[in-house]
Design an enzyme around this catalytic site. Sequence first.
Site, mmCIF file in Angstrom:
data_model
loop_
_atom_site.group_PDB
_atom_site.id
_atom_site.type_symbol
_atom_site.label_atom_id
_atom_site.label_comp_id
_atom_site.label_asym_id
_atom_site.label_seq_id
_atom_site.Cartn_x
_atom_site.Cartn_y
_atom_site.Cartn_z
ATOM 1 N N GLU A 1 9.444 14.441 -0.575
ATOM 2 C CA GLU A 1 10.055 13.897 0.632
ATOM 3 C C GLU A 1 9.792 12.406 0.789
ATOM 4 O O GLU A 1 8.828 11.866 0.240
ATOM 5 C CB GLU A 1 9.552 14.652 1.849
ATOM 6 C CG GLU A 1 8.061 14.630 1.963
ATOM 7 C CD GLU A 1 7.540 15.661 2.956
ATOM 8 O OE1 GLU A 1 8.072 16.781 3.001
ATOM 9 O OE2 GLU A 1 6.595 15.326 3.673
ATOM 10 N N CYS B 1 -0.240 17.225 -4.600
ATOM 11 C CA CYS B 1 -1.317 16.261 -4.860
ATOM 12 C C CYS B 1 -2.564 17.028 -5.250
ATOM 13 O O CYS B 1 -2.864 18.083 -4.684
ATOM 14 C CB CYS B 1 -1.593 15.402 -3.628
ATOM 15 S SG CYS B 1 -2.881 14.167 -3.917
ATOM 16 N N GLY C 1 1.472 12.742 -2.688
ATOM 17 C CA GLY C 1 0.886 12.362 -3.975
ATOM 18 C C GLY C 1 -0.078 11.201 -3.907
ATOM 19 O O GLY C 1 -0.120 10.448 -2.943
ATOM 20 N N SER D 1 -0.929 2.996 -1.402
ATOM 21 C CA SER D 1 -2.092 3.560 -0.717
ATOM 22 C C SER D 1 -2.802 4.543 -1.639
ATOM 23 O O SER D 1 -2.181 5.453 -2.190
ATOM 24 C CB SER D 1 -1.633 4.278 0.555
ATOM 25 O OG SER D 1 -2.737 4.863 1.216
ATOM 26 N N SER E 1 -7.662 4.585 1.576
ATOM 27 C CA SER E 1 -7.879 5.547 2.658
ATOM 28 C C SER E 1 -9.365 5.880 2.723
ATOM 29 O O SER E 1 -9.920 6.452 1.787
ATOM 30 C CB SER E 1 -7.059 6.816 2.379
ATOM 31 O OG SER E 1 -5.693 6.492 2.376
ATOM 32 N N HIS F 1 -11.586 7.000 5.874
ATOM 33 C CA HIS F 1 -11.806 8.203 6.707
ATOM 34 C C HIS F 1 -13.252 8.526 7.102
ATOM 35 O O HIS F 1 -13.479 9.327 8.001
ATOM 36 C CB HIS F 1 -11.209 9.468 6.073
ATOM 37 C CG HIS F 1 -9.814 9.316 5.611
ATOM 38 N ND1 HIS F 1 -8.820 8.744 6.379
ATOM 39 C CD2 HIS F 1 -9.211 9.667 4.441
ATOM 40 C CE1 HIS F 1 -7.683 8.748 5.699
ATOM 41 N NE2 HIS F 1 -7.891 9.292 4.528
ATOM 42 N N ASN G 1 -2.155 14.027 12.244
ATOM 43 C CA ASN G 1 -0.988 14.884 12.443
ATOM 44 C C ASN G 1 -1.448 16.306 12.166
ATOM 45 O O ASN G 1 -1.924 16.584 11.067
ATOM 46 C CB ASN G 1 0.100 14.548 11.417
ATOM 47 C CG ASN G 1 1.140 13.620 11.978
ATOM 48 O OD1 ASN G 1 1.569 13.755 13.114
ATOM 49 N ND2 ASN G 1 1.536 12.668 11.153
ATOM 50 N N CYS H 1 2.372 13.367 6.083
ATOM 51 C CA CYS H 1 2.497 13.452 4.647
ATOM 52 C C CYS H 1 2.674 14.895 4.148
ATOM 53 O O CYS H 1 1.812 15.728 4.335
ATOM 54 C CB CYS H 1 1.210 12.835 4.138
ATOM 55 S SG CYS H 1 0.824 12.928 2.452
HETATM 56 N N1 SAH Z 1 -2.603 9.672 -1.560
HETATM 57 C C1 SAH Z 1 -2.574 8.421 -0.929
HETATM 58 C C2 SAH Z 1 -1.244 8.107 -0.279
HETATM 59 C C3 SAH Z 1 -0.549 9.247 0.415
HETATM 60 S S1 SAH Z 1 -1.337 9.811 1.893
HETATM 61 C C4 SAH Z 1 -3.700 8.304 0.092
HETATM 62 O O1 SAH Z 1 -4.332 9.292 0.389
HETATM 63 O O2 SAH Z 1 -3.943 7.195 0.542
HETATM 64 C C5 SAH Z 1 -0.993 8.467 3.001
HETATM 65 C C6 SAH Z 1 -1.886 8.392 4.189
HETATM 66 O O3 SAH Z 1 -1.599 9.486 5.079
HETATM 67 C C7 SAH Z 1 -3.367 8.467 3.859
HETATM 68 O O4 SAH Z 1 -4.051 7.434 4.499
HETATM 69 C C8 SAH Z 1 -3.746 9.811 4.392
HETATM 70 O O5 SAH Z 1 -5.092 9.857 4.759
HETATM 71 C C9 SAH Z 1 -2.810 9.989 5.564
HETATM 72 N N2 SAH Z 1 -2.654 11.373 5.994
HETATM 73 C C10 SAH Z 1 -2.487 12.456 5.220
HETATM 74 N N3 SAH Z 1 -2.383 13.570 5.975
HETATM 75 C C11 SAH Z 1 -2.474 13.177 7.251
HETATM 76 C C12 SAH Z 1 -2.444 13.860 8.500
HETATM 77 N N4 SAH Z 1 -2.295 15.177 8.560
HETATM 78 N N5 SAH Z 1 -2.569 13.132 9.630
HETATM 79 C C13 SAH Z 1 -2.725 11.800 9.575
HETATM 80 N N6 SAH Z 1 -2.767 11.090 8.435
HETATM 81 C C14 SAH Z 1 -2.654 11.770 7.273
HETATM 82 FE FE1 SF4 Z 2 -3.331 13.464 -1.758
HETATM 83 FE FE2 SF4 Z 2 -3.320 11.337 -0.118
HETATM 84 FE FE3 SF4 Z 2 -2.902 13.829 0.820
HETATM 85 FE FE4 SF4 Z 2 -5.332 13.106 -0.023
HETATM 86 S S1 SF4 Z 2 -4.205 12.248 1.711
HETATM 87 S S2 SF4 Z 2 -4.301 15.024 -0.526
HETATM 88 S S3 SF4 Z 2 -4.810 11.795 -1.737
HETATM 89 S S4 SF4 Z 2 -1.594 12.726 -0.574
#
Ligand code: SAH
Ligand code: SF4
Length: 361
Positions: free
Chosen positions: A99, A119, A169, A201, A224, A226, A300, A343
């Site tokens: 997506e 991922c 991913g 990212s 990222s 966290h 989210n 995501c």
């Molecule tokens: N894999 C890479 C890029 C894709 S995720 C990464 O992890 O950086 C992109 C961003 O969305 C990341 O910062 C991730 O922590 C955030 N993300 C993923 N799931 C989320 C959720 N449920 N709520 C808020 N942010 C989220």
């Molecule tokens: Fe993969 Fe990024 Fe989701 Fe972590 S936040 S599982 S690295 S897509």
Amino acid sequence: MVRSPLTASLFDLSYPQLEARLQRDGVRPIHARALWQALYRDLDCYPRGRADFLPPLQRWLGEGEGKQLPIASVIDRIESGDGWTRKLLFSLADAQQVEAVLMGFPGRFTACLSTQAGCAMGCVFCATGQMGFVRHLRPGEIVAQAVEAQRILASEGDSLRNLVMMGMGEPFHNYEAVMEALRIISDSRGLNVTPSRITVSTVGVVPGIVRFAEERARFNLAVSLHATTDEERSALVPVNQRWPLSELLEACRYYLKVSGQRLFFGWTLIEGRNDSPDQARQIVELIRGMDAHVNLIRLNPTTGFDGVTPGQSAAEAFRQVIQDAGFPCTIRQHRGIDVAAGCGQLKAARVQGGQHAAEIL
Ligand code: SAH
Ligand code: SF4
């Protein structure tokens, strides 16, 4: 695991690669210009029958392998109630689904693209992580998402300005394909998205950060984060066990030194877990001295994680601490929650299943 997918396409080729292919096949490389005009300016997914192509190019398109188009079809398109977020679900040649999300306002849209189907990194709060890894995307499958975003915006008299690799991913788990795609997307002869408006990212794949720094790629980097301790971070982001915080921060400092660019940190705010002002102060301690910008995202909700989304005021208080310490800090709009804009969430709502990091890394 399917490492390299089935169908090569015209979107896989950078401009110099296309010229080389034409030359190899006995066609003058100058024809690359007309083909790229058709693909990336006219956004024509069916260039084969074009009357304005000269016969050598028409013949070349009609013969041999690797000229498949289109390679990704939009099978679901959802708009959020607030009108600012649109989500596109693509089906690829092997029926895998990924997506992309279009967010923003007229004149400053951002497209969020996927780099893998699923991922492997297994972040506990992430719908894509909960799904597991299915396969890497080819460069052309990433480019195809950008082309589709541009097609939608062009039909509204707009154009794609900003790009983030924050869909499904981990970009640095598919490093080569992502960089190849970004070279194509940013080529001024094609979609022409300015490199400084493109952000990659990463969850913190340290060798990828080092490589990205050494390439002096002009794209932006977001890491990222966290959490600020290994214990907390490993519980949210399992790959922290492989690349712990000390190594990650060292790689970040190396990136800053070598690239001379600002670094972005991503922080998903989870109520009662990492959203206290004290946590914000710990971030400041970790990144002190860095030319860094912190992006906050309120969680989210996803079905596989019982964390709670903090309120806007907690996010504001968190931001204030970081800003007061002199770091720019923004709260990413919590938009499109009604279109499952987190995501991987649209895909997760439809399909389940995939591999996890322990099986792959
Ligand atoms: N894999 C890479 C890029 C894709 S995720 C990464 O992890 O950086 C992109 C961003 O969305 C990341 O910062 C991730 O922590 C955030 N993300 C993923 N799931 C989320 C959720 N449920 N709520 C808020 N942010 C989220
Ligand atoms: Fe993969 Fe990024 Fe989701 Fe972590 S936040 S599982 S690295 S897509």
